[in-house]
Design an enzyme around this catalytic site. Structure first.
Site, PDB file in Angstrom:
ATOM      1  N   CYS A 150     -50.409   7.384  12.630  1.00  0.00           N
ATOM      2  CA  CYS A 150     -51.094   6.351  11.578  1.00  0.00           C
ATOM      3  C   CYS A 150     -50.990   5.083  11.984  1.00  0.00           C
ATOM      4  CB  CYS A 150     -50.268   6.675  10.327  1.00  0.00           C
ATOM      5  SG  CYS A 150     -50.785   5.790   8.754  1.00  0.00           S
ATOM      6  N   CYS A 156     -61.970   4.720   5.797  1.00  0.00           N
ATOM      7  CA  CYS A 156     -60.808   3.989   5.444  1.00  0.00           C
ATOM      8  C   CYS A 156     -61.103   2.619   5.329  1.00  0.00           C
ATOM      9  CB  CYS A 156     -59.893   3.979   6.887  1.00  0.00           C
ATOM     10  SG  CYS A 156     -58.564   3.235   7.070  1.00  0.00           S
TER      11      CYS A 156
END
Length: 426
Positions: A162, A356
């Protein structure tokens, strides 16, 4: 004939909406039970804001029991201690056990801070934004840091999967330090296992390499890629920079007054080391229908799912499971349960696309990847102040939906709206 029980483990982003959506899809044909280790849902994407006090924890949290009660979904916050797939049983931390007909694992990850000496917020020398409680502690540490500013080290350690929050937090810190007029007293270094800036565990999306390099360069943030952190001590990070052949290219001793690196993830103890269920890191093995091959009554979604990396890198780099990707897993599982309860085999598959919004406090970068893993049919990225505003709107929208217990798609509807790209079919 008894009503089948569907148990969902984990009331995070994926598990909460999974319980809502599965309940909406199957109606009274199945009993739904949520097992969580907390009564509280936290909107994790806002944790970097909590760490600089742009948000208080309670502003991004939702008290879950009354919402689940209203939706007629069972709920316990005892937490899962161990899964016994052969017996279709889950042991809880309070000594009780729960039987299931079907199980949905949405636990999120275990944070592997212990794999690096001196790493992490609990007895280590670094802060974290992985949990909202961590971010609140990081905010206290940041306030103390600002009284006596010095170097900052931010990034993502080897094996992390991540990367967006690492970039977000580095650039949010830059923005906040400028607002406090002490940025000139704070040298910053971004340390990442990625082979290049903007790789993101996805081999880049659109021109994220150029966009993120430009952001770091314009904000006077130095970087080290192919980084392997060997240890932390008070005020010092020890980092090896690895060459393409795997040899150590150089070593860096990086002083810091404040540091946050994202750790590697692994499966939670409740599922780890169960043969046929997990891989060696404890991530759940699933087929294209989000179903475990050995235990077909078990489904999984989100960060706990095993996904191979996009390709070999000098330092291990994991693949992120973004919100849009998780949402598509949720929908596939809910629709598959309808088919299963009809006596059919499941046919639905997650799309695994990525949207995102990476906020930098005064701007940001957005990207769309279809599918998330390359090669792609759509590979797009852009930057601007609008991303910051979009992230604020997204936070409000998502939390409102969680509080109402609504199961309609969150990411696709909002992300495509705020980016003005409805013409891009997901």
């Amino acid at each position: 004939m008894t009503t089948p029980r569907i148990v969902v483990i984990g009331a995070g982003l994926g598990g909460t909406i999974a319980a809502y959506e599965i309940n909406g899809a199957v109606g009274n044909r199945a009993e739904i039970l949520m097992i969580s280790d907390s009564d509280t849902y936290s909107f994790v994407p806002s944790n970097p804001w909590v760490a600089v006090r742009w948000r208080e924890p309670e502003a991004i949290q939702v008290h879950l029991p009354p919402i689940f009660a209203k939706k007629r979904i069972g709920f316990t916050s005892a937490g899962a201690k161990r899964i016994h797939p052969a017996e279709k049983r889950v042991d809880l931390n309070n000594g009780e056990s729960v039987n299931y007909d079907y199980l949905v694992i949405a636990t999120g990850p275990d944070l592997a801070f212990d794999e690096i000496e001196g790493f992490g917020p609990n007895g280590g020398h670094t802060v974290s934004v992985c949990h909202t409680s961590h971010a609140s502690e990081a905010a206290d540490a940041f306030e103390e840091f600002c009284k006596n500013p010095g170097p900052i080290v931010v990034g993502a350690a080897q094996g992390a999967s991540c990367y967006g929050p690492a970039y977000e937090f580095a650039l949010i810190l830059d923005t906040e330090l400028k607002r406090r007029k002490i940025r000139d007293k704070v040298p910053m270094t971004f340390v990442t296992a990625e082979p290049y800036i903007g790789h993101l565990g996805l081999d880049g999306v659109g021109d994220t390499k150029t966009l993120l390099e430009s952001e770091l360069r314009n904000r006077h943030i130095k970087w080290i890629t192919n980084a392997r952190v060997t240890s932390f001590e008070a005020g010092m990070a020890h980092v090896e920079e690895v060459a393409d052949d795997g040899s150590v290219k150089s070593k860096h001793d990086l002083p810091f007054g404040y540091s946050m690196l994202l750790p590697a993830f692994r499966g939670v103890p409740a599922v780890r080391d169960i043969e046929g269920l997990t891989n060696p890191r404890g991530f759940i093995l699933v087929d294209k229908h989000q179903r475990n091959p050995k235990f077909p009554e078990i489904f999984a979604l989100g960060v706990c799912v095993a996904i191979p990396p996009t390709g070999p890198t000098p330092v291990p780099v994991g693949v992120p499971k973004t919100g849009f990707m998780i949402e598509s897993m949720v929908t596939a599982i809910a629709e598959n349960f309808v088919e299963i309860l009809d006596g059919k085999e499941p046919t639905h598959e997650a799309t695994w696309n990525a949207v995102c919004l990476a906020d930098f406090g005064d701007g940001g970068v957005a990207f769309v990847a279809q599918p998330q893993i390359p090669p792609r049919n759509l590979n797009w990225s852009a930057s601007g102040k609008w991303v910051h505003l979009a992230k604020i709107g997204f936070e409000k929208y998502f939390l409102r939906k969680v509080r109402k217990g609504e199961s309609e798609p969150f990411y696709e509807k909002l992300a495509l709206h705020v980016m003005g790209i409805r013409k891009l079919k997901m």
